[in-house]
Design a protein around this motif. Sequence first.
Motif, short mmCIF file in Angstrom:
data_model
loop_
_atom_site.label_atom_id
_atom_site.label_comp_id
_atom_site.label_asym_id
_atom_site.label_seq_id
_atom_site.Cartn_x
_atom_site.Cartn_y
_atom_site.Cartn_z
N ASP A 152 30.75 -7.16 77.69
CA ASP A 152 29.81 -7.48 76.61
C ASP A 152 30.12 -6.69 75.34
OD1 ASP A 152 28.50 -9.23 78.27
OD2 ASP A 152 26.90 -7.83 78.83
N GLU A 153 30.62 -5.47 75.53
CA GLU A 153 30.95 -4.62 74.38
C GLU A 153 32.27 -5.03 73.72
OE1 GLU A 153 31.02 -0.72 75.99
OE2 GLU A 153 28.84 -0.53 76.15
N GLN A 154 33.25 -5.42 74.53
CA GLN A 154 34.61 -5.64 74.01
C GLN A 154 34.97 -7.09 73.73
OE1 GLN A 154 37.45 -3.66 76.57
NE2 GLN A 154 36.20 -1.81 76.73
N SER A 155 34.29 -8.02 74.37
CA SER A 155 34.68 -9.43 74.21
C SER A 155 34.50 -9.97 72.79
CB SER A 155 33.93 -10.31 75.22
OG SER A 155 32.53 -10.22 75.03
N GLY B 179 39.60 -26.15 74.01
CA GLY B 179 39.00 -25.54 75.19
C GLY B 179 38.00 -24.46 74.82
N THR B 180 37.13 -24.15 75.76
CA THR B 180 36.09 -23.14 75.53
C THR B 180 35.97 -22.23 76.74
OG1 THR B 180 34.37 -24.62 76.41
CG2 THR B 180 34.76 -24.68 74.02
N GLY B 181 35.23 -21.16 76.57
CA GLY B 181 34.96 -20.25 77.68
C GLY B 181 35.79 -18.99 77.63
N HIS B 182 35.36 -18.00 78.41
CA HIS B 182 36.02 -16.70 78.41
C HIS B 182 37.47 -16.78 78.89
CE1 HIS B 182 32.22 -15.20 77.38
NE2 HIS B 182 31.72 -15.02 78.60
N ALA B 183 37.69 -17.50 79.99
CA ALA B 183 39.05 -17.59 80.54
C ALA B 183 39.97 -18.29 79.54
CB ALA B 183 39.03 -18.34 81.87
N ASP B 184 39.44 -19.28 78.85
CA ASP B 184 40.24 -20.00 77.85
C ASP B 184 40.61 -19.07 76.69
OD1 ASP B 184 41.17 -22.74 76.80
OD2 ASP B 184 40.00 -21.94 75.13
N MET B 185 39.65 -18.25 76.26
CA MET B 185 39.93 -17.29 75.17
C MET B 185 41.06 -16.33 75.56
SD MET B 185 39.35 -13.83 74.44
CE MET B 185 37.84 -13.31 75.25
N ILE B 186 41.02 -15.85 76.80
CA ILE B 186 42.05 -14.92 77.27
C ILE B 186 43.42 -15.60 77.29
CG2 ILE B 186 42.84 -13.65 79.31
CD1 ILE B 186 39.82 -13.14 79.92
N ALA C 139 47.46 -8.81 70.88
CA ALA C 139 46.92 -10.00 71.54
C ALA C 139 47.31 -10.04 73.01
CB ALA C 139 47.42 -11.26 70.83
N ALA C 140 48.56 -9.75 73.31
CA ALA C 140 49.03 -9.77 74.70
C ALA C 140 48.34 -8.70 75.53
CB ALA C 140 50.54 -9.59 74.74
N GLN C 141 48.23 -7.50 74.97
CA GLN C 141 47.58 -6.41 75.68
C GLN C 141 46.09 -6.69 75.89
OE1 GLN C 141 48.54 -3.13 73.12
NE2 GLN C 141 50.72 -3.18 73.63
N THR C 142 45.47 -7.27 74.86
CA THR C 142 44.05 -7.61 74.97
C THR C 142 43.84 -8.66 76.05
OG1 THR C 142 43.68 -7.11 72.63
CG2 THR C 142 42.04 -8.48 73.72
N ALA C 143 44.73 -9.63 76.12
CA ALA C 143 44.62 -10.67 77.15
C ALA C 143 44.67 -10.06 78.55
CB ALA C 143 45.74 -11.70 76.97
N ASP C 144 45.59 -9.15 78.77
CA ASP C 144 45.71 -8.49 80.08
C ASP C 144 44.45 -7.70 80.41
OD1 ASP C 144 48.22 -9.51 80.50
OD2 ASP C 144 49.29 -7.70 79.86
N ALA C 145 44.00 -6.90 79.45
CA ALA C 145 42.84 -6.03 79.69
C ALA C 145 41.57 -6.84 79.92
CB ALA C 145 42.65 -5.08 78.51
N MET C 146 41.39 -7.89 79.11
CA MET C 146 40.17 -8.69 79.22
C MET C 146 40.17 -9.54 80.49
SD MET C 146 38.47 -7.56 76.74
CE MET C 146 37.03 -8.62 76.77
N ALA C 147 41.35 -9.95 80.93
CA ALA C 147 41.45 -10.73 82.18
C ALA C 147 41.00 -9.88 83.36
CB ALA C 147 42.88 -11.21 82.39
N LEU D 128 39.05 -7.23 83.20
CA LEU D 128 37.63 -6.93 83.02
C LEU D 128 36.77 -8.11 83.44
CD1 LEU D 128 36.24 -4.38 82.02
CD2 LEU D 128 36.19 -5.35 79.72
N LEU D 129 37.20 -9.31 83.09
CA LEU D 129 36.45 -10.51 83.45
C LEU D 129 36.43 -10.69 84.97
CD1 LEU D 129 34.92 -13.01 82.49
CD2 LEU D 129 37.12 -14.23 82.38
N ALA D 130 37.56 -10.44 85.61
CA ALA D 130 37.63 -10.56 87.07
C ALA D 130 36.68 -9.57 87.74
CB ALA D 130 39.06 -10.33 87.56
N GLN D 131 36.65 -8.34 87.23
CA GLN D 131 35.76 -7.32 87.80
C GLN D 131 34.30 -7.67 87.56
OE1 GLN D 131 37.03 -3.65 86.00
NE2 GLN D 131 38.67 -3.32 87.46
N SER D 132 33.97 -8.15 86.37
CA SER D 132 32.58 -8.46 86.05
C SER D 132 32.09 -9.67 86.82
CB SER D 132 32.40 -8.70 84.55
OG SER D 132 33.13 -9.83 84.12
N ASN D 133 33.00 -10.57 87.19
CA ASN D 133 32.62 -11.75 87.97
C ASN D 133 32.60 -11.48 89.46
OD1 ASN D 133 32.31 -13.45 85.78
ND2 ASN D 133 34.40 -14.21 85.86
N GLY D 134 33.16 -10.33 89.88
CA GLY D 134 33.27 -10.04 91.30
C GLY D 134 31.96 -10.06 92.03
#
Length: 249
Positions: free
Chosen positions: A92-95, A129-136, A166-174, A176-182
């Motif tokens: 929520d803070e970084q997205s 496309g839309t959504g968090h995964a699409d943004m990543i 952009a590449a580093q952000t994609a890795d980090a956010m991916a 983070l998203l996986a952990q938050s959805n766990g």
Amino acid sequence: MSNSEDFNALIDVIKAIPENQIRIPAIPVNVYLQEAEDLYHWAKDDAAELAKGGITAEMIEELPVRTGACREAQSLWFKDHYTSKEAKKLWDEQSPAAYDLRDELLHDFRYAFRDNTQLLGRVSEIADGTGHADMIQDLNDLAVLGRENPDPLAAINFDVTQLDTAAQTADAMAELLAQSNGDQQEGNPAKIIRDRAYTHLKQLVDDIRACGKYVFWKKPEKLVGYSSHYYRVNNRKTISVPSEESSAD
């Protein structure tokens, strides 16, 4: 034995519990675990009488082992759950910044590639496309597209370090998203094990309580030890509310 040793000793049995027999805790697990520990001391003192109803000394001694295993499973599940909550907070803070970066890159690329129909088409595909995964995925795709076509970007004085960002952000956010959805994913492994460990404990608790109620049905001072204090208190509260409302009427 420690809780972790109890858990390791019973893990194969816990995993073998059929899915259709799994029970979800109906009361807070920490409360249930304390009640199971209290029941052990009641049952140990009443071992001779309980034996008449089929509860052996071995079954009573199994109770703290199952309790320890369930407590360890609960701790592992809580750790998973807590990690997920922390990841959700970080997401929520970084997205918002990640979304802003994606939008800025799309804006830059559309201008830089304005005279190249093919590249503009690729930018449009990425933007679709839309959504968090699409943004990543967009961030990663834009980084690749930018590296493949540096000249048009150089012509508009584009900061190429943004591609690495952009590449580093994609890795980090991916991650983070996986952990938050766990915590939200159906079939979370830690939760399934916790529920199975609880079920394994509950089976023995129910047997001992049922035997205690059978043996001590005429001894209320003993009988009280074989029912849930949590349910007694909460049932009392539930019963008292209507009477207060009726008297107010």
